[in-house]
Design an enzyme around this catalytic site. Structure first.
Site, PDB file in Angstrom:
ATOM      1  N   GLY A  70      61.244  -5.133  36.356  1.00 58.43           N
ATOM      2  CA  GLY A  70      60.314  -5.082  35.487  1.00 58.43           C
ATOM      3  C   GLY A  70      59.053  -4.363  36.456  1.00 58.43           C
ATOM      4  O   GLY A  70      58.525  -3.365  35.448  1.00 58.43           O
ATOM      5  N   GLN A 176      58.722 -10.826  29.360  1.00 62.21           N
ATOM      6  CA  GLN A 176      59.112 -12.198  28.696  1.00 62.21           C
ATOM      7  C   GLN A 176      59.276 -12.329  27.542  1.00 62.21           C
ATOM      8  O   GLN A 176      59.556 -13.271  26.866  1.00 62.21           O
ATOM      9  CB  GLN A 176      57.678 -13.141  28.946  1.00 62.21           C
ATOM     10  CG  GLN A 176      57.378 -13.164  30.352  1.00 62.21           C
ATOM     11  CD  GLN A 176      58.302 -13.980  31.459  1.00 62.21           C
ATOM     12  OE1 GLN A 176      59.260 -14.775  30.710  1.00 62.21           O
ATOM     13  NE2 GLN A 176      58.334 -14.270  32.275  1.00 62.21           N
ATOM     14  N   HIS A 197      66.930 -10.073  34.545  1.00 61.87           N
ATOM     15  CA  HIS A 197      67.004 -11.571  35.076  1.00 61.87           C
ATOM     16  C   HIS A 197      66.241 -12.769  34.404  1.00 61.87           C
ATOM     17  O   HIS A 197      66.326 -13.867  34.660  1.00 61.87           O
ATOM     18  CB  HIS A 197      66.879 -11.740  36.482  1.00 61.87           C
ATOM     19  CG  HIS A 197      65.192 -11.491  36.783  1.00 61.87           C
ATOM     20  ND1 HIS A 197      64.781 -12.601  37.417  1.00 61.87           N
ATOM     21  CD2 HIS A 197      64.345 -10.729  36.766  1.00 61.87           C
ATOM     22  CE1 HIS A 197      63.643 -12.243  37.705  1.00 61.87           C
ATOM     23  NE2 HIS A 197      63.309 -11.001  37.499  1.00 61.87           N
ATOM     24  N   CYS A 318      49.434 -23.930  47.024  1.00 65.76           N
ATOM     25  CA  CYS A 318      48.727 -24.620  47.819  1.00 65.76           C
ATOM     26  C   CYS A 318      48.148 -23.472  48.974  1.00 65.76           C
ATOM     27  O   CYS A 318      48.824 -23.411  50.254  1.00 65.76           O
ATOM     28  CB  CYS A 318      49.669 -25.607  48.629  1.00 65.76           C
ATOM     29  SG  CYS A 318      49.518 -27.077  47.892  1.00 65.76           S
TER      30      CYS A 318
END
Lengths: 376, 385
Positions: A70, A176, A197, A318
Site C-alpha cells: 500500500g 483499511q 495483507h 515507549c
C-alpha cells in the site's frame, strides 16, 4: 491467543494460500516470457486484476496496477501527480501519505496543506475544501482512518473537490477500507490504494486502482511490466493469493460489516468505563476500535496483554523521543498527550467471534485495572 | 609471490618473562576474530604472519584485525624470493602511481650479500627507472616501500603501516562486568576497559512491560558490536520492574533513581562475583545527569562491598564520548529512541545530592534481600560470539 491487531495485518487466508500454491511450484514462469507457459501466467494476472477491481468499481472505467504494498501505491500516486502548486491532504493520513507530503515539501516540489480532523478522526470537510484553490494539483484523503476507524465519505468529498477545482487529481488511501466496507468508487476518484495483507492476503502485495485515461508516469522504471507503469517481475503467487483471498472476503462483505458492527457495540459497552473512553464512534468502521485509558500507557498495557495471549495495537510507543511517542493522528483529533499516551487499538477481522470479544474484554479490563493499581 | 598480512603487537614488547602468556592470548584472540575465514597463522619472532587466505577475504580480515586489542600495526605484504628481481616485482605492486617514496630495508638474514642501505639504493633506482612519475624523498615520502629479508630465504615487501586498536590483548587483565544500558556511554566504557585487556561480560536492567523488547534487542545489538572487540561476550538481563514498583509505592519519589541504582549495583556485584568478574564498569560521567553527581556515585558505591567500580568516562565530556561511540560503531544503535529504563516512575525533580541517612531511612521500608532475589529469578543469559 486472541488476535485483535488486524489493522496491522491479518492472518493469510488458508484456502487462498493452497489454491495459489501452484504458482510457486509448477507454474513458476516469468509472466513476461514469450513461451506459452509464461504467457499463460500473464492471463492469470489479468484475471486477478479483474477479480480485484470488479467488486468496487467498473472494470471499464478503472484499472488495477500491482505494487509491492500500500505504501508503494500511495507513493506512486503522490510522486506522480503532486508536482506543482499545492497539494492538500489530511492530518489523519497514514505515514505513507503524510511523510511523502512532507518529503515533497522538503524537496521544494509543492506546498503541502494538511486539513484538520474532527474528534473521531475523520476530516473536517469544510476546512479541507477551504484549502483548495486554483493552484491545487492533488488531493489525498484516506477512506478509513487506520487508527480510529473513522470513515471519510470519499465519493462525496471528491465530488465537492472537483466542483471547486476540476483539474485536481483525487487520491484516496483505501488500505483499511478495501474488502471491508461495502462501497463503490465514483467517477470522481482518480486513484485508490489497496493492500493485500489487510484482508487475508500476503505482505508484499498491494495495488493502485487508477481511473482509465489518466496517464500515470512510472515511479519504478525497468522492464516495462504493468504496461510500463510499474516495472519489476510480478509477484505471481502473492497476486493470485490476493485475488483468491479478496474474492472470499468480498463474498461476505455485507454480512461481515453488520456482524462486526454488533460485536463492536458489544466491545465498547463491555470496556470498563472508569478506565477506558472511546475514540472511535458507532459511525466508524467496525473493524477498528480505538479507546484510551488516561494515565495508563498504551504500550505497557499492550505488553501485559500479550503476556496473557491478547494481541492488540496501540497509538503510543515507549520512545524517549516525544516525536515518536504519541500518535500524531490521535493528537490531531484533539486529544492531549496524556490521553494519547494511553491509546489502545482493537481491530477485528472477518474471523473474529463473539467468544473472542467476550474473553478479550475480561482480560483487557482486568489487566487495565491491575496496571492502574500498580502505577497509582 | 603470495600475499600475506604482517601483524605487529603493541605494549606486549614491554613485557619481560611473562611475555609468552600475553603472546599466547593475543594469538588466540586473533584466531577467534578470524573465525570462519580460511587462513593460517605463523609466529616468527616478534610478530605474526597470516597467509593462505583467499584474495577476496583480505578486506574482511583487515577490518576484523583492526579491532583486536594488542595489535599495534598491520601491513599487507608480498612474500617473495630474495633476489632483487623478485623483490622489484613485488615492489611494483606496492608502489603508488605517482608521488614521492623511499625504500626502507631490513635484513633479518645477515648472510645476504647486500647491506640494507645497498638494497634500498638499488631497489630505489629500479623503481625510478620503472615509473618516471615517482620521485625519491627520504624525509617526507608520500609512501614507503619496505623490504624485509628473512632468514628462510624469503623476502617480505610491503607498503604503509595500518594502525591497529593498540591496547592489551583481551583476557590478559581479568574479567569485568559492564553495566550496559541502551545509551551512548556504557558501550564506550566497556570498550575502554576491554582495551586494557579485560574480558567483558555485560549486565542489562530492563523494566518489562514498561519497556519493550526493541529496547532489549537494542542492547543485544550494542553488546554484539562491542563483542567484535572483546572476542565475544555474555549478556545477562535482569528485570527491575518489581523494584521500581516497590520504590514507587513506598518511598519518596525524588529518591527513585538513587534507590534504584543502589539495587542495580547490589545485583551487579553479586552477579559479578558469581561469574568471576573482578570489577564493575559503568558509563558514568561526572555531572552528566542528576544521578551521576559525586553524591550519587557515593550512594551507589556504598552498597558495593568487595569489588572496585571503574568509571572510565568519569572525566569525559559528552562530545568526547560521542566521538568514541561513532568510532567504535555503537553510536547509531545507541541513539535509537527506545527507553531503556522506564520513565513512567521517574520523578520530575530527582534528588541531585542525596544524603546517605535519608537514603537508608527510605530503603529500610523495602525488603531489599527479597527484591534482589526476585530480580535474579528473572535473569536471562545471551551468549554473543
Amino acid at each position: 491467543m486472541i488476535y485483535f491487531d488486524n489493522a496491522a495485518t491479518t492472518k493469510p487466508k488458508q484456502t487462498a494460500l493452497s489454491r495459489a500454491q501452484i504458482f510457486l511450484t509448477e507454474r513458476f514462469f516469468n509472466p513476461s516470457a514469450m513461451y506459452r507457459e509464461g504467457f499463460a501466467i500473464q492471463g492469470e494476472i489479468k484475471q486477478a486484476r479483474t477479480a480485484l477491481l470488479a467488486p468496487i468499481c467498473s472494470t471499464q472505467e478503472f484499472e488495477f496496477i500491482f505494487t509491492s504494498c500500500g505504501t508503494e501505491a500511495d507513493n506512486q500516486a503522490i510522486f506522480s501527480f503532486a508536482k506543482r502548486g499545492n497539494a492538500v491532504t489530511t492530518q489523519g493520513e497514514h505515514s505513507a501519505v503524510y511523510s511523502t507530503f512532507q518529503e515533497l515539501k522538503n524537496r521544494g516540489v509543492i506546498e503541502p496543506r494538511f486539513a484538520p480532523l474532527q474528534k473521531d478522526g475523520s476530516v473536517d470537510v469544510q476546512k479541507l475544501l477551504d484549502m483548495i484553490d486554483e493552484k491545487t494539483s492533488f488531493v489525498s484523503v484516506n477512506h478509513i482512518n487506520n487508527e480510529t476507524g473513522a470513515i471519510n465519505d470519499i465519493n462525496g468529498i471528491a465530488a465537492k473537490v472537483k466542483k471547486k477545482n476540476p483539474r485536481v487529481i483525487f487520491h484516496s488511501d483505501g488500505v483499511q477500507a478495501y474488502g471491508k466496507i461495502p462501497f463503490r468508487l465514483s467517477k470522481d476518484i482518480d486513484l485508490y490504494s489497496v493492500s493485500a495483507h489487510k484482508i487475508g492476503g500476503l505482505k508484499g502485495v498491494g495495488g493502485l486502482i487508477k481511473r482509465k485515461g489518466l496517464v500515470l508516469p512510472p515511479y519504478i522504471i525497468g522492464g516495462g511490466q504493468e504496461s510500463g507503469r510499474r516495472s519489476g517481475t510480478e509477484n505471481v503467487f502473492g497476486i493470485k493469493q490476493f485475488e483468491y483471498a479478496a474474492t472470499e472476503k468480498f463474498a461476505t462483505i455485507k454480512e461481515d460489516w453488520a456482524r462486526l458492527k454488533e460485536l463492536r457495540s458489544f466491545l465498547l459497552a463491555g470496556l470498563d468505563k472508569e478506565i477506558f473512553a472511546p475514540i472511535s464512534t458507532e459511525n466508524g468502521s467496525p473493524y477498528v476500535t480505538s479507546v484510551y485509558a488516561e494515565g495508563l500507557r498504551g504500550e505497557i498495557l499492550l505488553h501485559t496483554l500479550s503476556d496473557k495471549g491478547i494481541i492488540v495495537g496501540t497509538g503510543s510507543a515507549c520512545s524517549s523521543n516525544a516525536k515518536h511517542r504519541y500518535s500524531r493522528v490521535i493528537l490531531a483529533c484533539g486529544y492531549n498527550e496524556k490521553q494519547a499516551d494511553g491509546v489502545l487499538r482493537i481491530s477485528f477481522c472477518d474471523e473474529t467471534t463473539r467468544n473472542d470479544v467476550e474473553e478479550g474484554l475480561e482480560i483487557i479490563n482486568s489487566c487495565a485495572r491491575e496496571l492502574r493499581e500498580r502505577m497509582k | 609471490m603470495k600475499q600475506v598480512i604482517i601483524i605487529r603487537y603493541a605494549e606486549i614488547y614491554l613485557k619481560g618473562k611473562n611475555r609468552g602468556f600475553f603472546e599466547q592470548i593475543f594469538a588466540n584472540n586473533i584466531e577467534k576474530s578470524l573465525r570462519g575465514i580460511k587462513h593460517e597463522m605463523h609466529r616468527p619472532s616478534g610478530r605474526y604472519i597470516i597467509d593462505n587466505f583467499a584474495e577476496e577475504d583480505v578486506d574482511e580480515i583487515v577490518s576484523r584485525l583492526k579491532k583486536v586489542f594488542g595489535l599495534h600495526t598491520l601491513s599487507l605484504a608480498y612474500e617473495t624470493g630474495t633476489s632483487l628481481e623478485d623483490i622489484f616485482e613485488a615492489a611494483k605492486l606496492v608502489c603508488e602511481e605517482e608521488g614521492t617514496f623511499k625504500v626502507e630495508s631490513h635484513r633479518g638474514d645477515k648472510r645476504y650479500p647486500l647491506t640494507s642501505v645497498e638494497i634500498s639504493k638499488k631497489l630505489g633506482g629500479m623503481i625510478l627507472s620503472y615509473n618516471y612519475k615517482l620521485k625519491v624523498d627520504v624525509h617526507k615520502p608520500s609512501f614507503t616501500v619496505n623490504v624485509d629479508i628473512r632468514e628462510n630465504d624469503k623476502a617480505l615487501v610491503f607498503g604503509n603501516y595500518i594502525e591497529g586498536a593498540n591496547g592489551m590483548p583481551v583476557g590478559t587483565a581479568g574479567k569485568a562486568l559492564l553495566m550496559i544500558s541502551g545509551g551512548i556511554d556504557s558501550p564506550v566504557a566497556g570498550h575502554m576497559i576491554a582495551k586494557r585487556g579485560m574480558k567483558i561480560d555485560c549486565l542489562h536492567f530492563h523494566s518489562y512491560p514498561y519497556t519493550n523488547d526493541q529496547a532489549k534487542e537494542k542492547v543485544v545489538d550494542l553488546a554484539t558490536t562491542l563483542s567484535s572487540y572483546t572476542c565475544g561476550t555474555n549478556l545477562c538481563t535482569v528485570s527491575v520492574t518489581h523494584i521500581q514498583e516497590a520504590i514507587h509505592e513506598k518511598c519518596k519519589p525524588e529518591l527513585m533513581i538513587t534507590l534504584l541504582r543502589r539495587f542495580m549495583f547490589r545485583i551487579a556485584e553479586r552477579h559479578a562475583l558469581r561469574i568471576g568478574a573482578q570489577c564493575l564498569v559503568t558509563g558514568e560521567s561526572l555531572g552528566q545527569v542528576a544521578s551521576q553527581t559525586i553524591e550519587g556515585m557515593t550512594s551507589s558505591n556504598s552498597v558495593v562491598e568487595k569489588l572496585p567500580v571503574l568509571r572510565p568516562l568519569v572525566g569525559f565530556d559528552k562530545n568526547e564520548i560521542i566521538d568514541r561511540a561513532v568510532k567504535i560503531g555503537t553510536y547509531e544503535t545507541s541513539i535509537l529512541p527506545y527507553e531503556d529504563c522506564c520513565t513512567v516512575f521517574l520523578p520530575d525533580f530527582p534528588a541531585i545530592r542525596p544524603k546517605l541517612d535519608e537514603i537508608l531511612r527510605e530503603e529500610s521500608k523495602l525488603d531489599v534481600e527479597g527484591m534482589i532475589e526476585q530480580a535474579f529469578a528473572s535473569l536471562e543469559r545471551i551468549v554473543i560470539m
